[in-house]
Design an enzyme around this catalytic site. Sequence first.
Site, PDB file in Angstrom:
ATOM      1  N   ALA A  87      34.836  37.068  48.873  1.00 36.51           N
ATOM      2  CA  ALA A  87      35.231  36.241  50.014  1.00 36.51           C
ATOM      3  C   ALA A  87      34.541  34.882  49.943  1.00 36.51           C
ATOM      4  CB  ALA A  87      34.881  36.954  51.318  1.00 36.51           C
ATOM      5  N   TYR A 104      40.912  39.134  46.553  1.00 28.74           N
ATOM      6  CA  TYR A 104      39.501  39.181  46.934  1.00 28.74           C
ATOM      7  C   TYR A 104      39.270  40.083  48.133  1.00 28.74           C
ATOM      8  CZ  TYR A 104      40.528  35.853  50.717  1.00 28.74           C
ATOM      9  OH  TYR A 104      41.034  35.238  51.837  1.00 28.74           O
ATOM     10  N   CYS A 105      38.037  40.519  48.244  1.00 25.70           N
ATOM     11  CA  CYS A 105      37.546  41.251  49.399  1.00 25.70           C
ATOM     12  C   CYS A 105      36.130  40.722  49.638  1.00 25.70           C
ATOM     13  CB  CYS A 105      37.586  42.766  49.174  1.00 25.70           C
ATOM     14  SG  CYS A 105      36.650  43.364  47.762  1.00 25.70           S
ATOM     15  N   LYS A 106      35.351  41.376  50.434  1.00 20.84           N
ATOM     16  CA  LYS A 106      34.028  40.825  50.744  1.00 20.84           C
ATOM     17  C   LYS A 106      33.197  40.595  49.485  1.00 20.84           C
ATOM     18  CE  LYS A 106      29.894  41.290  53.461  1.00 20.84           C
ATOM     19  NZ  LYS A 106      28.946  42.188  54.097  1.00 20.84           N
ATOM     20  N   SER A 155      39.405  44.967  46.158  1.00 23.65           N
ATOM     21  CA  SER A 155      40.161  44.024  45.333  1.00 23.65           C
ATOM     22  C   SER A 155      40.254  44.503  43.885  1.00 23.65           C
ATOM     23  CB  SER A 155      39.549  42.628  45.417  1.00 23.65           C
ATOM     24  OG  SER A 155      38.169  42.653  45.091  1.00 23.65           O
TER      25      SER A 155
END
Length: 153
Positions: free
Chosen positions: A16, A87-89, A95
């Site tokens: 992120a 994306y992710c965190k 992701s």
Amino acid sequence: MVPLCQVAAGLLLGTAQAARDPERLAREGVTLCINVSRQQPFPGLQRARRLRVPVFDDPAEDLYRYFDRCGDAIEDAVTSGGTCLVYCKNGRSRSAAICTAYLMRHRKLTLGEAFAAVKAARPVADPNAGFWAQLQRYEDDLRTRQQSAEQKT
């Protein structure tokens, strides 16, 4: 600088934090952002399409139901000359699983081959146990679909 990892031509995997740099994303030619989180913001990128996959990094979450839709969106972006950022965190579990599923479906890789490609691009990639089980189920389902398609021809 936070890494954007190239998994395949036109496919980037990141965090992120990496997605918060619209100038960098524009330089990378990002035309599609797949945000695999409930809370993380989208980058302020004017011309990029957005797709949110609202799941937590929890083994009980149903990520499977998004595999086809995300894979098709990535493939559309890539075949039209664009680039997709997934994306992710932390760019580690959610992701990575979406990128793995894409490679399985659209690049015809086995789960092992697809995950090896993701892991080579982003060594911290590690889908949680629930997502891994869903990827295994997806591999079986893709094999069944392929066999059905071959029987029809």
